[in-house]
Design a protein around this motif. Structure first.
Motif, PDB file in Angstrom:
ATOM      1  N   ASP A   1       0.825  -1.210   0.000  1.00 30.98           N
ATOM      2  CA  ASP A   1       0.000   0.000   0.000  1.00 30.98           C
ATOM      3  C   ASP A   1       0.859   1.260   0.000  1.00 30.98           C
ATOM      4  O   ASP A   1       0.580   2.211  -0.718  1.00 30.98           O
ATOM      5  N   GLU A   2       1.927   1.241   0.807  1.00 30.20           N
ATOM      6  CA  GLU A   2       2.829   2.391   0.865  1.00 30.20           C
ATOM      7  C   GLU A   2       3.510   2.613  -0.481  1.00 30.20           C
ATOM      8  O   GLU A   2       3.657   3.756  -0.936  1.00 30.20           O
TER       9      GLU A   2
ATOM     10  N   ARG B   1       0.942   4.147  -2.866  1.00 30.52           N
ATOM     11  CA  ARG B   1       0.728   5.558  -2.533  1.00 30.52           C
ATOM     12  C   ARG B   1       1.911   6.406  -2.964  1.00 30.52           C
ATOM     13  O   ARG B   1       1.751   7.489  -3.517  1.00 30.52           O
TER      14      ARG B   1
END
Length: 146
Positions: free
Chosen positions: A23-24, A27
């Motif tokens: 997810d990081e 993003r």
């Protein structure tokens, strides 16, 4: 059953960590794309501003309102770029020195370049939620062990 539970818990923990890192990364990539697009938009507006300056110089009755509107648009884009960079700094766990502009680790109290006191890192909502979840899990485990 204890060993099997440990294996399952370890696997779940590893999967959650991998999911969080993914997810990081997503993003971060999206923010880098936005940063690149915004930088391109700024360059395009500067080019248009240059053309407008040339046309205003050549015209007998220049329209300064269009020129001012273009300057305002560039200012808005710079603000947007600044917000994107703050989000990127947060993901990188870095902070920018307010005095000299150097980037450093967010856990430093002072800038290693100029010695200026760095702003304290604000705890994000996600970090607070993760800390609360970890505390609740620890309390639940302690209760089960009793």
């Amino acid at each position: 059953m204890g060993f099997l539970d440990d294996v399952i818990n370890t696997t779940k923990s590893a999967a959650q960590t991998a999911g969080k890192k993914t997810d990081e990364a997503v993003r971060f990539t999206k923010l880098k794309i936005k940063e690149s697009q915004t930088t391109g938009d700024i360059k395009a507006h500067f080019e248009k501003l240059g053309e407008m300056a040339y046309e205003m110089k050549k015209a007998e009755n220049p329209d300064a309102a269009l020129f001012d509107a273009e300057v305002e648009e560039i200012d808005k884009l710079y603000e947007k770029l600044s917000e994107i960079n703050l989000l990127l700094d947060d993901l990188r766990q870095t902070v920018t020195c307010p005095k000299c502009g150097a980037k450093t680790k967010s856990d430093n109290a002072f800038c290693p370049k100029c010695g200026e006191k760095l702003p304290e890192k604000a705890v994000s909502v996600e970090e607070e939620a993760a800390e609360e979840a970890a505390e609740l899990a620890e309390e639940k485990k302690d209760e089960e062990d009793k």
